[in-house]
Design a protein around this motif. Structure first.
Motif, PDB file in Angstrom:
ATOM      1  N   ALA A  52     -10.771 -15.036  32.148  1.00  8.99           N
ATOM      2  CA  ALA A  52     -11.111 -14.987  30.421  1.00  8.99           C
ATOM      3  C   ALA A  52     -11.602 -16.237  30.158  1.00  8.99           C
ATOM      4  O   ALA A  52     -12.742 -16.401  29.267  1.00  8.99           O
ATOM      5  N   PHE A  53     -10.903 -17.538  30.302  1.00 11.84           N
ATOM      6  CA  PHE A  53     -11.465 -18.889  29.817  1.00 11.84           C
ATOM      7  C   PHE A  53     -11.800 -19.946  30.740  1.00 11.84           C
ATOM      8  O   PHE A  53     -12.225 -20.961  30.114  1.00 11.84           O
ATOM      9  N   THR A 143      -6.957 -26.700  24.729  1.00 12.36           N
ATOM     10  CA  THR A 143      -5.498 -26.081  24.747  1.00 12.36           C
ATOM     11  C   THR A 143      -4.552 -26.024  25.795  1.00 12.36           C
ATOM     12  O   THR A 143      -5.236 -25.968  26.777  1.00 12.36           O
ATOM     13  N   ILE A 159      -9.515 -23.266  22.422  1.00 16.23           N
ATOM     14  CA  ILE A 159      -9.063 -21.889  22.482  1.00 16.23           C
ATOM     15  C   ILE A 159      -7.858 -21.446  21.729  1.00 16.23           C
ATOM     16  O   ILE A 159      -6.468 -22.027  21.928  1.00 16.23           O
ATOM     17  N   THR A 160      -7.907 -20.498  20.795  1.00 22.26           N
ATOM     18  CA  THR A 160      -6.825 -20.296  19.673  1.00 22.26           C
ATOM     19  C   THR A 160      -5.816 -19.532  20.208  1.00 22.26           C
ATOM     20  O   THR A 160      -5.873 -18.666  21.143  1.00 22.26           O
ATOM     21  N   GLU A 162      -4.973 -16.726  18.579  1.00 17.79           N
ATOM     22  CA  GLU A 162      -5.627 -15.184  18.614  1.00 17.79           C
ATOM     23  C   GLU A 162      -6.357 -14.940  19.920  1.00 17.79           C
ATOM     24  O   GLU A 162      -6.385 -13.993  20.191  1.00 17.79           O
ATOM     25  N   MET A 163      -7.299 -15.984  20.371  1.00 20.65           N
ATOM     26  CA  MET A 163      -7.917 -15.967  21.366  1.00 20.65           C
ATOM     27  C   MET A 163      -7.050 -15.344  22.554  1.00 20.65           C
ATOM     28  O   MET A 163      -7.581 -14.364  23.369  1.00 20.65           O
ATOM     29  N   LEU A 164      -6.173 -16.159  22.776  1.00 23.35           N
ATOM     30  CA  LEU A 164      -5.163 -15.964  23.940  1.00 23.35           C
ATOM     31  C   LEU A 164      -4.597 -14.666  23.842  1.00 23.35           C
ATOM     32  O   LEU A 164      -4.200 -13.730  24.781  1.00 23.35           O
ATOM     33  N   ALA A 166      -5.263 -12.026  22.378  1.00 21.19           N
ATOM     34  CA  ALA A 166      -6.386 -10.914  22.662  1.00 21.19           C
ATOM     35  C   ALA A 166      -6.379 -10.508  24.102  1.00 21.19           C
ATOM     36  O   ALA A 166      -6.839  -9.373  24.499  1.00 21.19           O
ATOM     37  N   VAL A 167      -6.164 -11.682  25.127  1.00 23.99           N
ATOM     38  CA  VAL A 167      -6.066 -11.332  26.549  1.00 23.99           C
ATOM     39  C   VAL A 167      -4.782 -10.846  26.960  1.00 23.99           C
ATOM     40  O   VAL A 167      -4.668 -10.036  27.858  1.00 23.99           O
TER      41      VAL A 167
END
Length: 194
Positions: A52-53, A143, A159-160, A162-164, A166-167
């Motif tokens: 994802a990142f 992050t 990388i917030t 919330e972003m983490l 979501a995955v």
């Protein structure tokens, strides 16, 4: 600021140039996920996050293997790993074909630089050269997410949470982000203690 992550003597030069305390672990940068095999244990959860990142501003804390010197990991059983997205950093990593231990290029305790000029002002005479890849995209550190135990953010960055989430679902935030570390507490990540 970087050195061969597999060479303890080279890594000590980072600490000397920065005036960095030896109990502050470094992040190991790679250009290919296959480089991680001799360095750390990569879980399915880590793979999902990398999908994802990476490449990008996410550092993962994973169980380390013996190839990582104590100097890089501050003698912790873990290692911080990252795959940068900047084309100059990626090209350097591909050219040297080594994992590179690399903190920000500033003296310890000073603000992280976002341009080559900032590095020159702070590190002039302490390092042999500067590669100017232009200004930093985000202006904040990566992050740092520990995957040892519950997924926990040890240092906030681009990388917030919330972003983490979501995955991978629930992600904790370390108390040290909002409160100072207690006396004698060991920093599990760069950016926690100093």
């Amino acid at each position: 600021l970087g050195a061969n992550a597999l060479d303890a003597k080279a890594v000590l030069n980072i600490f000397a140039a920065k005036g960095r305390p030896a109990d502050n672990p470094l992040i190991v940068h790679v250009y290919d996920r296959a480089q991680l095999t001799p360095l750390c244990e990569v879980s399915p959860l880590a793979e999902k996050l990398m999908d994802a990142f990476w490449p990008g501003p996410l550092t993962l804390i994973l169980p380390r293997k013996p190839a990582i010197p104590d100097e890089v990991a501050a003698s912790l059983p873990t290692v911080a790993v990252r795959m940068p997205s900047h084309p100059v950093a990626a090209a350097l990593l591909r050219a040297c074909k080594l994992p590179i231990a690399a903190p920000s290029a500033n003296r310890s305790g000073k603000p992280s630089p976002t341009t080559a000029h900032h590095v020159l002002v702070d590190m002039d005479g302490r390092i042999p050269l500067i590669l100017d890849g232009g200004p930093c995209k985000y202006g904040v550190e990566s992050t740092v997410l520990s995957l040892v135990g519950e997924p926990t953010i040890l240092r906030p960055g681009a990388i917030t949470r919330e972003m983490l989430a979501a995955v991978i679902g629930e992600v904790r935030v370390s108390e040290s982000i909002l409160n100072p570390m207690k006396a004698g507490e060991v920093a599990a990540s760069p950016g926690m203690k100093y």
